[in-house]
Design an enzyme around this catalytic site. Sequence first.
Site, PDB file in Angstrom:
ATOM      1  N   SER A 135       0.861  -1.180   0.000  1.00 36.16           N
ATOM      2  CA  SER A 135       0.000   0.000   0.000  1.00 36.16           C
ATOM      3  C   SER A 135       0.899   1.231   0.000  1.00 36.16           C
ATOM      4  CB  SER A 135      -0.875  -0.049   1.264  1.00 36.16           C
ATOM      5  OG  SER A 135      -1.689   1.088   1.349  1.00 36.16           O
ATOM      6  N   LYS A 161      -0.969  -0.887  -4.450  1.00 40.05           N
ATOM      7  CA  LYS A 161      -2.197  -0.157  -4.093  1.00 40.05           C
ATOM      8  C   LYS A 161      -1.823   1.286  -3.835  1.00 40.05           C
ATOM      9  CE  LYS A 161      -4.783  -0.060   0.246  1.00 40.05           C
ATOM     10  NZ  LYS A 161      -5.441  -0.899   1.268  1.00 40.05           N
ATOM     11  N   LEU A 162      -2.505   2.200  -4.531  1.00 44.85           N
ATOM     12  CA  LEU A 162      -2.254   3.625  -4.328  1.00 44.85           C
ATOM     13  C   LEU A 162      -3.358   4.206  -3.458  1.00 44.85           C
ATOM     14  CD1 LEU A 162      -1.389   4.832  -7.969  1.00 44.85           C
ATOM     15  CD2 LEU A 162       0.169   3.940  -6.206  1.00 44.85           C
ATOM     16  N   LYS A 163      -2.963   4.938  -2.439  1.00 44.09           N
ATOM     17  CA  LYS A 163      -3.932   5.700  -1.667  1.00 44.09           C
ATOM     18  C   LYS A 163      -4.346   6.904  -2.509  1.00 44.09           C
ATOM     19  CE  LYS A 163      -4.159   3.525   2.337  1.00 44.09           C
ATOM     20  NZ  LYS A 163      -5.431   2.978   2.834  1.00 44.09           N
ATOM     21  N   ASP A 189      -7.227   2.983  -3.085  1.00 42.70           N
ATOM     22  CA  ASP A 189      -7.971   2.999  -1.826  1.00 42.70           C
ATOM     23  C   ASP A 189      -8.235   4.443  -1.427  1.00 42.70           C
ATOM     24  OD1 ASP A 189      -9.084   2.588   0.664  1.00 42.70           O
ATOM     25  OD2 ASP A 189      -7.332   1.583   1.538  1.00 42.70           O
ATOM     26  N   ASN A 191     -10.336   5.359   1.242  1.00 38.03           N
ATOM     27  CA  ASN A 191     -10.663   5.525   2.667  1.00 38.03           C
ATOM     28  C   ASN A 191     -11.792   6.542   2.885  1.00 38.03           C
ATOM     29  OD1 ASN A 191      -7.332   4.840   3.042  1.00 38.03           O
ATOM     30  ND2 ASN A 191      -8.773   3.741   4.333  1.00 38.03           N
ATOM     31  N   GLU A 214     -11.177   0.762  -3.540  1.00 40.37           N
ATOM     32  CA  GLU A 214     -11.505   0.386  -2.166  1.00 40.37           C
ATOM     33  C   GLU A 214     -12.157   1.555  -1.429  1.00 40.37           C
ATOM     34  OE1 GLU A 214      -7.987  -1.177  -0.305  1.00 40.37           O
ATOM     35  OE2 GLU A 214      -8.837  -1.137   1.715  1.00 40.37           O
ATOM     36  N   ASP A 239     -13.958  -1.903   2.646  1.00 41.53           N
ATOM     37  CA  ASP A 239     -13.073  -2.099   3.792  1.00 41.53           C
ATOM     38  C   ASP A 239     -13.841  -1.607   5.034  1.00 41.53           C
ATOM     39  OD1 ASP A 239     -11.167  -1.829   5.794  1.00 41.53           O
ATOM     40  OD2 ASP A 239      -9.713  -0.706   4.626  1.00 41.53           O
ATOM     41  N   LYS A 263     -10.248  -7.584   7.087  1.00 39.65           N
ATOM     42  CA  LYS A 263      -9.279  -7.307   8.146  1.00 39.65           C
ATOM     43  C   LYS A 263      -9.838  -7.974   9.394  1.00 39.65           C
ATOM     44  CE  LYS A 263      -7.691  -2.821   6.445  1.00 39.65           C
ATOM     45  NZ  LYS A 263      -7.811  -1.355   6.588  1.00 39.65           N
ATOM     46  N   GLY A 291      -4.517  -4.737   5.797  1.00 42.92           N
ATOM     47  CA  GLY A 291      -3.530  -4.560   6.860  1.00 42.92           C
ATOM     48  C   GLY A 291      -3.747  -3.256   7.581  1.00 42.92           C
TER      49      GLY A 291
END
Length: 369
Positions: A135, A161-163, A189, A191, A214, A239, A263, A291
């Site tokens: 990530s 995985k790119l935020k 992702d 968030n 995500e 998530d 998770k 994670g």
Amino acid sequence: MKLERVEIVHVAIPLVTPFRTSFGTMTTKDTFLLHLVTDVAEGWSEFAADPEPLYCSEFVAGAEIVLRDFLIPRMAALPHLTTAVLADALAGIKGHELAKAALETALLDAELRSYGMPLATYLGAVRDRVPAGVSVGIKDSIPELLDDVERYLAEGYVRIKLKIEPGWDVGPVRAVRDRFGDALPLQVDANTAYTLADAEQLRRLDEFGLLLIEEPLEENNLHAHALLQQRLRTPVCLDESLHHARDTAAAIALDACRVVNVKPARVGGYLEARRVHDVARAHGVPVWCGGMLETGVGRAPNLALAALPGCTLPGDTSASARYFAEDITEPFVLVDGHLPVPDGPGIGIAPLPDALRRFTRERRDLYAA
Ligand code: OSB
Ligand code: MG
């Protein structure tokens, strides 16, 4: 088993580089371990959340109180202490999945050690090593991002995985595709950083052939995620919005979620994580293990989960060196883009006494018989 002692060990371990997401920047892994002692065996676990409730509502200081005043007393009152009855005993306490997961995992570790069984065997793992994804946090510039991705690929990571967040989405994804090609397994992702009003912007990501996007929208809004999925070709992965097997089933039924990030901490422990996996697999929905920047104590059991048959995408199960110059356990080292699934009893690992001493800030007994 009889409960003799539950000790909380607060630790702080510096990260090798700051980790930035849409909800904040971390520079240290600051959490606690639980050390649970019974008459027959001992177990360890790691609390997955942070000092501040930015990723989820739970946080370090709050979880200590919840464990001390509500969860551990219910555990200690059980006449026969086993993980088979623990979740029911804790069910009267609403929420607090991450605190419950820490307690259940320490008990599961002790229980499995008492009869010499690895967690991977107990859960039904079908692999002895798992492919590792990484990530990659939000950076100040695209060149900095490309340097980081290049380094991770050179280390062997098999999926990136790119935020992302508004203002850092299509640009970085395009730059990574241009530089590293269309064959690179790539996902993003958010968030929870977007709203449905951003659907057109998120649709621009469709042309890059991402594995998934995500948690693009607000936590727990399955309806909005389903509406977004109707407008995207990129599979939506949840998530933050998935807390147990029941809401996972609901999300799949609503087509709010075509890929599942599991998770164990977020769903209350490894037993529920196995059920989340089973529900998704029954629907043909791919699962991968997420994670929370775990130390080796949290990473080891995640590797066992990542070895289940339905975990068909690489997880955020990276090597210790991704986050820590020195881990609190024997480090997990990448071999050919994979990490070994621990094969010792229980979670298969324990803190190294010397490292634990140096990283410890405080230790207290939360319970003593
Ligand atoms: O959303 O998956 C997430 C880290 C902390 C909190 C939430 C998330 C993450 C990560 C990194 O993406 C996962 C890891 O490498 O451990
Ligand atoms: Mg996530």
